[in-house]
Design a protein around this motif. Structure first.
Motif, PDB file in Angstrom:
ATOM      1  N   THR A   1      42.361  37.474  38.555  1.00 32.95           N
ATOM      2  CA  THR A   1      41.335  36.531  38.078  1.00 32.95           C
ATOM      3  C   THR A   1      41.926  35.143  37.844  1.00 32.95           C
ATOM      4  O   THR A   1      41.321  34.121  38.212  1.00 32.95           O
ATOM      5  N   ALA A   2      43.115  35.106  37.250  1.00 35.22           N
ATOM      6  CA  ALA A   2      43.761  33.816  36.986  1.00 35.22           C
ATOM      7  C   ALA A   2      44.104  33.099  38.283  1.00 35.22           C
ATOM      8  O   ALA A   2      43.907  31.884  38.417  1.00 35.22           O
ATOM      9  N   VAL A   3      44.608  33.834  39.268  1.00 31.96           N
ATOM     10  CA  VAL A   3      44.955  33.240  40.561  1.00 31.96           C
ATOM     11  C   VAL A   3      43.707  32.761  41.281  1.00 31.96           C
ATOM     12  O   VAL A   3      43.687  31.673  41.888  1.00 31.96           O
ATOM     13  N   THR A   4      42.635  33.566  41.227  1.00 28.90           N
ATOM     14  CA  THR A   4      41.398  33.205  41.918  1.00 28.90           C
ATOM     15  C   THR A   4      40.795  31.922  41.349  1.00 28.90           C
ATOM     16  O   THR A   4      40.255  31.090  42.087  1.00 28.90           O
ATOM     17  N   LYS A   5      40.866  31.742  40.037  1.00 32.89           N
ATOM     18  CA  LYS A   5      40.329  30.524  39.421  1.00 32.89           C
ATOM     19  C   LYS A   5      41.050  29.277  39.892  1.00 32.89           C
ATOM     20  O   LYS A   5      40.486  28.179  39.888  1.00 32.89           O
ATOM     21  N   VAL A   6      42.299  29.433  40.325  1.00 33.77           N
ATOM     22  CA  VAL A   6      43.066  28.281  40.822  1.00 33.77           C
ATOM     23  C   VAL A   6      42.813  28.057  42.306  1.00 33.77           C
ATOM     24  O   VAL A   6      42.572  26.926  42.748  1.00 33.77           O
ATOM     25  N   LEU A   7      42.841  29.124  43.103  1.00 39.08           N
ATOM     26  CA  LEU A   7      42.756  28.988  44.558  1.00 39.08           C
ATOM     27  C   LEU A   7      41.315  28.901  45.061  1.00 39.08           C
ATOM     28  O   LEU A   7      41.010  28.106  45.949  1.00 39.08           O
ATOM     29  N   CYS A   8      40.439  29.735  44.528  1.00 40.74           N
ATOM     30  CA  CYS A   8      39.042  29.720  44.979  1.00 40.74           C
ATOM     31  C   CYS A   8      38.130  30.000  43.790  1.00 40.74           C
ATOM     32  O   CYS A   8      37.696  31.149  43.584  1.00 40.74           O
ATOM     33  N   PRO A   9      37.848  28.990  42.988  1.00 37.77           N
ATOM     34  CA  PRO A   9      37.050  29.168  41.762  1.00 37.77           C
ATOM     35  C   PRO A   9      35.675  29.772  42.015  1.00 37.77           C
ATOM     36  O   PRO A   9      35.130  30.452  41.139  1.00 37.77           O
ATOM     37  N   GLU A  10      35.101  29.508  43.207  1.00 37.49           N
ATOM     38  CA  GLU A  10      33.759  30.020  43.480  1.00 37.49           C
ATOM     39  C   GLU A  10      33.729  31.547  43.574  1.00 37.49           C
ATOM     40  O   GLU A  10      32.659  32.161  43.498  1.00 37.49           O
ATOM     41  N   LYS A  11      34.897  32.198  43.733  1.00 33.28           N
ATOM     42  CA  LYS A  11      34.973  33.649  43.831  1.00 33.28           C
ATOM     43  C   LYS A  11      35.393  34.320  42.525  1.00 33.28           C
ATOM     44  O   LYS A  11      35.507  35.544  42.463  1.00 33.28           O
ATOM     45  N   SER A  12      35.630  33.544  41.493  1.00 28.32           N
ATOM     46  CA  SER A  12      36.158  34.107  40.255  1.00 28.32           C
ATOM     47  C   SER A  12      35.180  35.086  39.608  1.00 28.32           C
ATOM     48  O   SER A  12      35.598  36.091  39.025  1.00 28.32           O
ATOM     49  N   HIS A  13      33.865  34.793  39.690  1.00 25.97           N
ATOM     50  CA  HIS A  13      32.898  35.706  39.078  1.00 25.97           C
ATOM     51  C   HIS A  13      32.883  37.052  39.780  1.00 25.97           C
ATOM     52  O   HIS A  13      32.635  38.088  39.159  1.00 25.97           O
ATOM     53  N   GLU A  14      33.145  37.069  41.099  1.00 24.53           N
ATOM     54  CA  GLU A  14      33.231  38.332  41.829  1.00 24.53           C
ATOM     55  C   GLU A  14      34.491  39.102  41.436  1.00 24.53           C
ATOM     56  O   GLU A  14      34.469  40.332  41.319  1.00 24.53           O
ATOM     57  N   MET A  15      35.578  38.375  41.225  1.00 26.52           N
ATOM     58  CA  MET A  15      36.823  39.024  40.829  1.00 26.52           C
ATOM     59  C   MET A  15      36.675  39.704  39.474  1.00 26.52           C
ATOM     60  O   MET A  15      37.237  40.786  39.243  1.00 26.52           O
ATOM     61  N   GLU A  16      35.917  39.079  38.583  1.00 25.50           N
ATOM     62  CA  GLU A  16      35.735  39.639  37.246  1.00 25.50           C
ATOM     63  C   GLU A  16      34.899  40.914  37.269  1.00 25.50           C
ATOM     64  O   GLU A  16      34.930  41.698  36.315  1.00 25.50           O
ATOM     65  N   LYS A  17      34.157  41.135  38.345  1.00 35.17           N
ATOM     66  CA  LYS A  17      33.318  42.333  38.442  1.00 35.17           C
ATOM     67  C   LYS A  17      34.104  43.566  38.890  1.00 35.17           C
ATOM     68  O   LYS A  17      33.574  44.682  38.815  1.00 35.17           O
ATOM     69  N   ILE A  18      35.336  43.387  39.379  1.00 32.55           N
ATOM     70  CA  ILE A  18      36.134  44.527  39.834  1.00 32.55           C
ATOM     71  C   ILE A  18      36.534  45.373  38.629  1.00 32.55           C
ATOM     72  O   ILE A  18      37.139  44.877  37.684  1.00 32.55           O
ATOM     73  N   SER A  19      36.198  46.629  38.668  1.00 28.87           N
ATOM     74  CA  SER A  19      36.505  47.532  37.560  1.00 28.87           C
ATOM     75  C   SER A  19      37.875  48.166  37.797  1.00 28.87           C
ATOM     76  O   SER A  19      38.083  48.885  38.783  1.00 28.87           O
ATOM     77  N   LEU A  20      38.813  47.887  36.882  1.00 25.73           N
ATOM     78  CA  LEU A  20      40.177  48.413  37.016  1.00 25.73           C
ATOM     79  C   LEU A  20      40.666  48.994  35.688  1.00 25.73           C
ATOM     80  O   LEU A  20      41.860  48.967  35.392  1.00 25.73           O
ATOM     81  N   SER A  21      39.757  49.535  34.906  1.00 22.94           N
ATOM     82  CA  SER A  21      40.171  50.202  33.676  1.00 22.94           C
ATOM     83  C   SER A  21      40.925  51.482  34.015  1.00 22.94           C
ATOM     84  O   SER A  21      40.840  51.987  35.140  1.00 22.94           O
ATOM     85  N   ARG A  22      41.647  52.017  33.061  1.00 21.20           N
ATOM     86  CA  ARG A  22      42.442  53.212  33.337  1.00 21.20           C
ATOM     87  C   ARG A  22      41.558  54.391  33.719  1.00 21.20           C
ATOM     88  O   ARG A  22      41.951  55.234  34.534  1.00 21.20           O
ATOM     89  N   TRP A  23      40.350  54.446  33.154  1.00 21.90           N
ATOM     90  CA  TRP A  23      39.462  55.547  33.512  1.00 21.90           C
ATOM     91  C   TRP A  23      38.922  55.375  34.924  1.00 21.90           C
ATOM     92  O   TRP A  23      38.773  56.366  35.661  1.00 21.90           O
ATOM     93  N   THR A  24      38.641  54.126  35.306  1.00 22.07           N
ATOM     94  CA  THR A  24      38.204  53.881  36.689  1.00 22.07           C
ATOM     95  C   THR A  24      39.330  54.195  37.667  1.00 22.07           C
ATOM     96  O   THR A  24      39.096  54.819  38.719  1.00 22.07           O
ATOM     97  N   ILE A  25      40.546  53.773  37.360  1.00 25.08           N
ATOM     98  CA  ILE A  25      41.690  54.068  38.216  1.00 25.08           C
ATOM     99  C   ILE A  25      41.850  55.577  38.368  1.00 25.08           C
ATOM    100  O   ILE A  25      42.106  56.088  39.477  1.00 25.08           O
ATOM    101  N   THR A  26      41.691  56.303  37.280  1.00 23.28           N
ATOM    102  CA  THR A  26      41.799  57.765  37.334  1.00 23.28           C
ATOM    103  C   THR A  26      40.765  58.358  38.277  1.00 23.28           C
ATOM    104  O   THR A  26      41.085  59.224  39.111  1.00 23.28           O
ATOM    105  N   ARG A  27      39.505  57.899  38.147  1.00 25.41           N
ATOM    106  CA  ARG A  27      38.450  58.418  39.022  1.00 25.41           C
ATOM    107  C   ARG A  27      38.714  58.076  40.478  1.00 25.41           C
ATOM    108  O   ARG A  27      38.532  58.908  41.375  1.00 25.41           O
ATOM    109  N   ARG A  28      39.144  56.828  40.727  1.00 22.07           N
ATOM    110  CA  ARG A  28      39.414  56.422  42.107  1.00 22.07           C
ATOM    111  C   ARG A  28      40.515  57.292  42.733  1.00 22.07           C
ATOM    112  O   ARG A  28      40.397  57.749  43.876  1.00 22.07           O
ATOM    113  N   ILE A  29      41.585  57.513  41.990  1.00 17.65           N
ATOM    114  CA  ILE A  29      42.691  58.305  42.518  1.00 17.65           C
ATOM    115  C   ILE A  29      42.252  59.748  42.739  1.00 17.65           C
ATOM    116  O   ILE A  29      42.623  60.375  43.748  1.00 17.65           O
ATOM    117  N   ASP A  30      41.450  60.287  41.828  1.00 18.20           N
ATOM    118  CA  ASP A  30      40.942  61.652  42.013  1.00 18.20           C
ATOM    119  C   ASP A  30      40.065  61.743  43.262  1.00 18.20           C
ATOM    120  O   ASP A  30      40.151  62.727  44.017  1.00 18.20           O
TER     121      ASP A  30
END
Length: 565
Positions: free
Chosen positions: A126-155
């Motif tokens: 998110t920090a990098v996106t705000k510098v390189l392409c600010p118009e995409k930052s809101h999309e980056m913030e929507k990516i779910s990467l909590s530990r429970w989401t990571i667990t489900r994805r890996i399963d």
């Protein structure tokens, strides 16, 4: 009374006519007519239905004539297309967000990182996106990467991989398994089960089939039950198992209750012939055991004690590094020797030999003189050991090269055995050409070094007897046109004779890779017995070194349960 069939609209093959767009403001979308004005669809493609809809709901559009009518239709089409693109864009963005979440989860799993690091990765992105392409930052913030989401994805990915392997394994004509058991950082025994199989089209698949935690004992029957469970989960057929590779532990190859014995018992209970089932010991593990037979305890003991004195004490270590910098040494430090990582032995010996003068001076300064460093016979032993471990490391590096088949791996072993015999005869004559470190020394006992090489050669012969027993089969598989037919199994002799007289296949065999030949050019229908023989040999564990390196490089990085959950 004869039954009458009902007429189906789908069977009438009706087609949309372009003039209906001009007459009734309709277009075809997803195999149904769509009204451009109200965006309603008509279920049955029939001119009467389109006309009735238009006259009933949009009769006021009759005022549009000629060019005005055409322009109105084009404007309505653009509105429909824009609406479709809007929905499609939102769908694509949502899909990309989910896909990005899966990609990050895969990276975390592959590198054995704690699942909680997903949130840190998101913060960085998110920090990098705000510098390189600010118009995409809101999309980056929507990516779910909590530990429970990571667990489900890996399963989910693990379930998908398991299903894919299961589908591929169902097509195997023959397969081999490799078993290795070791303990992870949580003191839990882990059983790694690898599989390599080949289907009817000679497509080879090699995967880590399962990593089974073993909470209690790790006896032969315990390991066998885990293997049996994995076979059931993946629907593997016992009759297609042709080879087993193990780490040589008693629980694996024990004569009474070892895993191999119990697998053969299982095959016999299913009325499957066990004579064709071969058992091999991990080739790199055996090479390591051979290397350990070279003791030189009087050399290793002195060097280990000296290195531990320097590196295990922070003050001594920093002073030694500063001393090396002051004398403008080519090296910055000594290296530790770890028993598990056996390649470190050769590197450690070479580094110590190169710094022997600096080490001697430093130890004298510390009041811990090393008299062996002034002893010429001891230095000769060290020089010989440096060169011998270098040769063993080079062999190990060749065995670990990826993409090799079993006959190529065994070829490296055979060539090294020939080298040992050559070096032995040359040392007896005082020729040290292949031992460049030893060349710098004089008045050493060549006969004792030759005896060491002879002992090492005998150790290789003993350790690799299982590969020696398979040498004839490996030669038939790798060089079918050059093998002596009289030495081949009786069941293959007739087909081998016919194959060796086929000049077209022989010329093609010399021009392409072995697996490509069997996969694309070998006439399976003409040589059914050779085909079955090749399938079994092609399924032999190609990367026997994977088991030797798996626990060394990966198992220690298995995530700690407390960190992830």
């Amino acid at each position: 009374m004869a039954s009458t069939k009902k007429r189906k609209v789908d069977a009438e093959s009706r087609t949309f006519q372009e003039k209906w767009t001009d007459n009734y403001f309709f277009i075809m979308q997803k195999e149904k007519p769509l009204c451009l004005i109200c965006l309603e669809t008509i279920s049955v493609l029939k001119v009467y239905n389109l006309k009735r809809h238009y006259n009933t709901k949009h009769a006021n559009y009759n005022s549009y004539k000629d060019k005005l009518r055409t322009d109105k239709i084009q404007n309505l089409k653009k509105c429909v297309s824009a609406q479709e693109m809007l929905f499609r864009k939102h769908t694509d963005v949502a899909d990309n967000i989910v896909r990005a979440s899966f990609i990050v989860s895969e990276k975390i799993a592959k590198h054995s990182k704690p699942y909680s690091e997903g949130e840190f990765v998101k913060e960085c992105l998110t920090a990098v996106t705000k510098v390189l392409c600010p118009e995409k930052s809101h999309e980056m913030e929507k990516i779910s990467l909590s530990r429970w989401t990571i667990t489900r994805r890996i399963d989910e990915m693990a379930s998908d991989i398991k299903l894919s392997i299961k589908n591929i394994a169902s097509k195997f004509e023959a397969f081999s398994i490799a078993l290795d058991e070791s303990t992870d950082s949580n003191d839990t025994a882990q059983l790694a089960i690898f599989i390599r199989g080949v289907d009817a089209s000679f497509n080879c698949t090699e995967e880590l089939l399962a990593l089974q935690p073993m909470k209690n004992t790790t006896r032969g029957e315990d390991i066998f039950q885990e293997v049996k469970t994995v076979f059931t989960v993946f629907d593997l057929k016992w009759e297609k198992l042709c080879r087993i590779s193990t780490d040589g532990a008693p629980s694996m190859i024990g004569p009474n209750i070892g895993v191999v014995v119990q697998i053969k018992t299982e095959l016999s209970s299913n009325k499957i012939n066990t004579e064709d089932l071969s058992v091999l010991h991990c080739i790199i593990h055996q090479q390591n055991l051979c290397a350990k037979s070279v003791k030189f305890a009087h050399v290793m003991g002195t060097i280990t004690a000296c290195i531990n004195f320097i590196k295990s004490r922070a003050l001594n270590h920093s002073q030694f590094q500063e001393f090396l910098a002051d004398v403008l040494s080519d090296h910055e430090d000594l290296t530790f020797y770890c028993e598990v990582r056996w390649l470190s032995k050769g590197k450690m010996l070479k580094r110590f030999y190169d710094l022997r003068n600096e080490v001697s001076l430093f130890m004298d300064m510390k009041g811990k003189p090393i008299p062996e460093l002034e002893n010429k016979p001891w230095l000769c032993d060290l020089a010989f050991l440096v060169n011998l471990t270098t040769h063993l490391n080079e062999l190990n590096a060749k065995l670990q090269s990826q993409g090799q088949m079993i006959h190529e791996l065994y070829g490296h072993i055979k060539s090294f055995q020939n080298k040992l015999r050559l070096w032995e005869s040359q040392l007896k004559e005082g020729n040290t050409y292949h031992f460049p470190t030893l060349v710098n020394h004089k008045d050493f006992d060549c006969e004792s070094f030759a005896n060491e090489l002879n002992s090492l050669s005998r150790e290789f012969n003993t350790r690799f007897c299982d590969f020696k027993n398979q040498e004839a089969n490996l030669q038939i598989f790798s060089c079918p046109f050059d093998v002596d037919v009289e030495l081949a199994p009786l069941s293959l002799q007739m087909e081998l004779i016919e194959l060796q007289e086929n000049l077209v296949l022989k010329s093609k065999f010399n021009d392409i890779e072995l697996l490509d030949f069997y996969k694309n050019y070998f006439p399976w229908d003409k040589f059914p017995k050779l085909t079955a023989f090749a399938e079994k040999n092609d399924s032999v564990w190609q990367h026997l070194q994977m088991r030797a390196t798996f626990f060394k490089d990966e198992l220690r990085k298995i995530q700690n349960q407390d960190e992830n959950y």
